[in-house]
Scaffold this active site. Structure first.
Site, PDB file in Angstrom:
ATOM      1  N   LYS A  32       0.821  -1.220   0.000  1.00 34.58           N
ATOM      2  CA  LYS A  32       0.000   0.000   0.000  1.00 34.58           C
ATOM      3  C   LYS A  32       0.853   1.268   0.000  1.00 34.58           C
ATOM      4  O   LYS A  32       0.470   2.265  -0.632  1.00 34.58           O
ATOM      5  CB  LYS A  32      -0.951   0.012   1.191  1.00 34.58           C
ATOM      6  CG  LYS A  32      -0.311   0.122   2.558  1.00 34.58           C
ATOM      7  CD  LYS A  32      -1.361   0.094   3.651  1.00 34.58           C
ATOM      8  CE  LYS A  32      -0.735   0.124   5.034  1.00 34.58           C
ATOM      9  NZ  LYS A  32      -0.017   1.346   5.323  1.00 34.58           N
ATOM     10  N   THR A  33       2.005   1.249   0.680  1.00 29.93           N
ATOM     11  CA  THR A  33       2.850   2.449   0.699  1.00 29.93           C
ATOM     12  C   THR A  33       3.363   2.749  -0.698  1.00 29.93           C
ATOM     13  O   THR A  33       3.429   3.904  -1.124  1.00 29.93           O
ATOM     14  CB  THR A  33       4.023   2.269   1.684  1.00 29.93           C
ATOM     15  OG1 THR A  33       3.509   1.947   2.980  1.00 29.93           O
ATOM     16  CG2 THR A  33       4.836   3.554   1.784  1.00 29.93           C
ATOM     17  N   ASP A 217      -3.841   7.268   4.878  1.00 28.28           N
ATOM     18  CA  ASP A 217      -3.409   5.886   5.096  1.00 28.28           C
ATOM     19  C   ASP A 217      -4.043   5.346   6.376  1.00 28.28           C
ATOM     20  O   ASP A 217      -4.455   6.110   7.250  1.00 28.28           O
ATOM     21  CB  ASP A 217      -1.884   5.864   5.220  1.00 28.28           C
ATOM     22  CG  ASP A 217      -1.306   4.468   5.136  1.00 28.28           C
ATOM     23  OD1 ASP A 217      -2.048   3.532   4.786  1.00 28.28           O
ATOM     24  OD2 ASP A 217      -0.103   4.307   5.426  1.00 28.28           O
ATOM     25  N   GLU A 218      -4.134   4.030   6.505  1.00 21.92           N
ATOM     26  CA  GLU A 218      -4.679   3.362   7.696  1.00 21.92           C
ATOM     27  C   GLU A 218      -6.060   3.920   8.076  1.00 21.92           C
ATOM     28  O   GLU A 218      -6.347   4.185   9.240  1.00 21.92           O
ATOM     29  CB  GLU A 218      -3.707   3.512   8.883  1.00 21.92           C
ATOM     30  CG  GLU A 218      -2.301   3.029   8.625  1.00 21.92           C
ATOM     31  CD  GLU A 218      -2.173   1.511   8.563  1.00 21.92           C
ATOM     32  OE1 GLU A 218      -3.206   0.819   8.635  1.00 21.92           O
ATOM     33  OE2 GLU A 218      -1.041   1.020   8.413  1.00 21.92           O
ATOM     34  N   GLN A 248      -7.556  -5.127   9.742  1.00 23.50           N
ATOM     35  CA  GLN A 248      -6.505  -4.697  10.665  1.00 23.50           C
ATOM     36  C   GLN A 248      -6.971  -3.547  11.557  1.00 23.50           C
ATOM     37  O   GLN A 248      -6.148  -2.810  12.101  1.00 23.50           O
ATOM     38  CB  GLN A 248      -5.249  -4.288   9.889  1.00 23.50           C
ATOM     39  CG  GLN A 248      -4.611  -5.439   9.123  1.00 23.50           C
ATOM     40  CD  GLN A 248      -3.289  -5.055   8.491  1.00 23.50           C
ATOM     41  OE1 GLN A 248      -2.273  -4.868   9.155  1.00 23.50           O
ATOM     42  NE2 GLN A 248      -3.292  -4.922   7.177  1.00 23.50           N
ATOM     43  N   ARG A 600       2.530 -10.491  10.578  1.00 25.50           N
ATOM     44  CA  ARG A 600       3.827  -9.824  10.800  1.00 25.50           C
ATOM     45  C   ARG A 600       4.969 -10.728  10.338  1.00 25.50           C
ATOM     46  O   ARG A 600       6.090 -10.259  10.139  1.00 25.50           O
ATOM     47  CB  ARG A 600       4.042  -9.500  12.285  1.00 25.50           C
ATOM     48  CG  ARG A 600       3.086  -8.508  12.935  1.00 25.50           C
ATOM     49  CD  ARG A 600       2.866  -7.275  12.118  1.00 25.50           C
ATOM     50  NE  ARG A 600       1.688  -7.442  11.257  1.00 25.50           N
ATOM     51  CZ  ARG A 600       1.412  -6.663  10.213  1.00 25.50           C
ATOM     52  NH1 ARG A 600       2.218  -5.697   9.860  1.00 25.50           N
ATOM     53  NH2 ARG A 600       0.322  -6.859   9.502  1.00 25.50           N
TER      54      ARG A 600
END
Length: 731
Positions: A32-33, A217-218, A248, A600
């Site tokens: 996504k970044t 973002d997020e 998330q 993770r």
């Protein structure tokens, strides 16, 4: 447009999207970044001025990463605003907050400052902290601000409820005191920015024109205030691009509302929706487990992660006798991995709550595994660091009474509590800041000549320091010199030495800050902002040669080759509260937290539990986590202790505690001598340790990453500790 060739088809669609609202569901590890970065580059490449773009995220770490990537992809990236919610709002408030009655040199109170001020309010209202605990009241006030509920509105909502009405009164008084201190608490930063936008249409218009393209973002972690803020900013042009993953969303307990992302299409009917499901981080075995767990949630947008990385190793599931055995299994597995050529930095140990770290830490220390714990006492919350910061805050914002009252007698200069209280009363009666009352100390009733001279001496120091506010490094040096603060910390103990080192570290931080900032972006206010908005996890060092220990919440946004999730048991993970609460929301958030923990891991995931463990002072027996039953049977395998030594050490010890080192302990076999570490003492020397005092060295043994030293302490008797980890020094 060369960068497009590095994107998969769904990523390309997101980058090339034109005008209008855009929702990107970005699964864990789906790049996504990169998509956000390339979308910014694409906008600039197509004639959009970088000045008209703002990208907002949640952590400084994420903002730094995005800033670096934007700068690498386009030469005009430096003109794009890339910031966290809070740093973006502080930047806006520095320019606009005067329109709602504040001075733009406002302070930002941390949690302890806020609670101190709130306690003052509760005392003034005669509210007993037995029935109104400060932290509980602070959480209620924080929730109101995150929901954009003003003190006046909360007073109306609380009518008829005695306790809540009192808290509403405390909320109102607390806000008045913040204003009098020209200070904001952490929640105020967004709360007040929304207030500026909603009460000053011309200011809102200005920022809507400035930021024609808003990227967030997020987005799944936004609360009501953040949702309102971004909606206002994007309200004119509707070019709002939000990126997030409802799977998330793990911060509901602090106000995040998963419905913000799930209802985006309802709020913006013209929105384009794109799902990024290809994962570039983990193996297929790990993703199958993550998909299987999260599919049990009802409140979500359907998606499924996949990868081209290959199936990889199965997840390892270990059931230990107790938490001591669990910790030994983890430590031994790590040591064997390092012996086989791995690095300590390849490993992370995650847990549901901080209390679980102790048992694991004990075993890591015992077995010589170096680690770094995230989520302990933050550097900026240490007493000595807060003292120096209070000097800086007082000089930056003379109305910050909390800062002035903290430092007036630090270090001790003969200004007692009665003197401070008399000055405080004089300031309140005269409707002036505490610092102004200090300048008029000879007018304060009841102050004797000695007290007046002491106050004048303090103000003389502050006046001299004020000449250095343009250079933070020089200013801190002057504070040290004029107050003799560092010498006041000397107490003959290692703890005192550590405090001096921490205070000096703040000086290093100031130097680093000023060397990395443009001249017009330095300044005392900017330094205090950076300090106030930093989070512990922002300091996570990639590649540091230590194992990382942190909670599952802290691990979000990070990745590791090998991950242990310890305490994978009912009542711990999922938590007892989630299991016993009414409705599915709590359990669904726990499941999302499990999904975050699983994803993770890049290569190997370990899920460990214990048959018995100590919880809250009692021995309990928890069944394995229900999330284990949700994993596909073929995706994991059960494993026992990895070495014969481990099996032998626990075979006849029902407590699960390892034998003391040096007593034919099986762990001692083949433990190497530490590399690049030497000792300044030997057997028979007297040594000092910060916590235990002085004693005589009885034995020294290698312990992998350190030396284990047996010391006969004068006060507590014989104890085994790690030499460098415990900062053991020769007397």
């Amino acid at each position: 447009m060369d960068y497009l060739t590095a994107l998969n088809p769904m990523q390309q669609q997101a980058v090339l999207h034109g005008e209008g609202p855009l929702l990107i569901f970005a699964g864990a590890g789906s790049g996504k970044t990169r998509v956000l970065t390339y979308r910014i580059a694409h906008l600039i490449e197509n004639g959009i001025k970088p000045y008209n773009i703002i990208a907002i995220t949640f952590t400084n770490k994420a903002a730094r990463e995005m800033r670096e990537r934007v700068d690498a992809v386009t030469p005009l990236g430096g003109q794009v605003w890339v910031a966290t919610f809070h740093s973006a709002c502080v930047r806006i408030l520095r320019r606009e907050i005067t329109k709602i009655g504040y001075d733009n040199r406002f302070s930002i109170f941390d949690t302890s400052d806020s609670e101190r001020l709130l306690k003052e309010c509760l005392n003034e209202l005669n509210l007993d902290d037995k029935y109104y605990p400060v932290r509980h009241v602070a959480n209620i006030i924080s929730n109101q601000k995150n929901e954009l509920v003003s003190p006046q509105a909360f007073t109306k909502l609380s009518a008829g409820n005695y306790q809540m009405s009192n808290i509403a009164e405390a909320y109102e008084l607390y806000q008045r005191k913040l204003l009098n201190n020209n200070a904001l608490d952490f929640d105020d930063i967004i709360f007040r920015t929304v207030e500026v936008f909603e009460t000053q249409p011309d200011v809102l218009e200005q920022y809507q024109e400035r930021f024609r393209y808003v990227l967030v973002d997020e987005y799944q972690d936004t609360n009501a205030a953040q949702y309102r803020l971004t909606s206002l900013m994007a309200g004119k042009w509707m070019n709002l691009c939000v990126v997030g993953d409802d799977d998330q969303s793990i911060y509901g307990w602090r106000g995040a509302n998963i419905q913000n992302i799930l209802n985006f299409e309802r709020d913006f009917p013209q929105a384009t929706v794109i799902k990024l499901e290809q994962n570039y981080r983990s193996t297929q075995a790990i993703l199958e487990a993550a998909n299987a767990v999260i599919n049990n949630n009802f409140t979500r947008s359907k998606k499924s992660l996949w990868t081209e990385n290959g199936y990889g190793e199965k997840i390892k599931v270990h059931r230990a006798y107790n938490e001591g055995a669990e910790g030994v299994f983890v430590a031994d597995t790590i040591k064997q991995g390092v012996v086989a050529g791995g690095n300590y930095s390849d490993y992370a140990i995650l847990y549901r709550n901080n209390a679980q770290s102790r048992a694991v830490e004990d075993r890591l220390v015992l077995m010589g595994v170096p680690y770094r714990l995230y989520g302990g006492v933050r550097f900026y919350e240490r007493m000595e660091v807060k003292d120096v910061l209070a000097y800086l805050k007082a000089l930056d914002n003379p109305a910050d009474d909390m800062a002035w009252t903290r430092i007036i007698n630090v270090p001790r200069r003969g200004i007692g509590d009665k003197t401070i209280e008399r000055i405080r009363k004089y300031a309140a009666d005269s409707d002036m800041p505490f610092s102004d009352a200090l300048h008029e100390c000879d007018m304060v009733p009841g102050l004797n000549k000695k007290s007046i001279m002491a106050v004048r001496g303090f103000m003389d120091i502050m006046d001299k320091c004020s000449n250095y506010v343009q250079n933070v490094t020089e200013l801190i040096q002057q504070i040290f010199e004029l107050t003799d603060y560092l010498n006041s910390l000397i107490d003959g103990t290692e703890e005192g030495t550590g405090r001096i080192e921490n205070a000096k570290e703040l000086l290093s931080k100031a130097y680093e800050f000023e060397s990395q900032r443009d001249k017009n972006e330095r300044g005392l206010s900017a330094f205090l902002e950076e300090v106030a908005l930093v989070a512990d996890i922002d300091n996570h060092v990639e590649g540091a040669e230590t194992v990382s220990l942190m909670t599952l919440h802290s691990a979000k946004g990070l990745e590791f080759s090998n991950v242990f999730i310890v305490g994978f048991e009912e009542g711990i993970f999922p938590s007892y509260r989630a299991v016993t609460s009414d409705g599915p929301d709590g359990l669904e958030e726990e499941r999302r937290l499990c999904y975050v923990g699983i994803t993770r891991a890049r290569n190997q995931l370990y899920l460990t539990s214990a048959v018995t463990r100590m919880q809250h002072g009692h021995s309990v027996s928890n069944s394995p986590s229900r999330f284990l039953k949700e994993l596909p049977p073929h995706s994991f395998e059960k494993v026992s202790e990895k070495s014969t030594a481990l099996k032998q050490s626990f075979s006849n010890k029902p407590s699960g505690m390892p034998k003391p080192l040096g007593e034919s302990n099986p762990y001692r076999e083949n433990i190497p001598v530490p590399r690049d570490k030497k000792l300044e003492f030997e057997v028979g020397d007297r040594v000092r340790q910060m916590k235990y005092g002085t004693g005589i060295v009885k034995a020294i043994d290698p312990a992998g990453a350190d030396f284990e030293v047996t010391v006969l302490f004068d006060r507590i008797g014989e104890k085994k500790i790690m030499a460098h980890l415990s900062r053991l020094k020769k007397v």
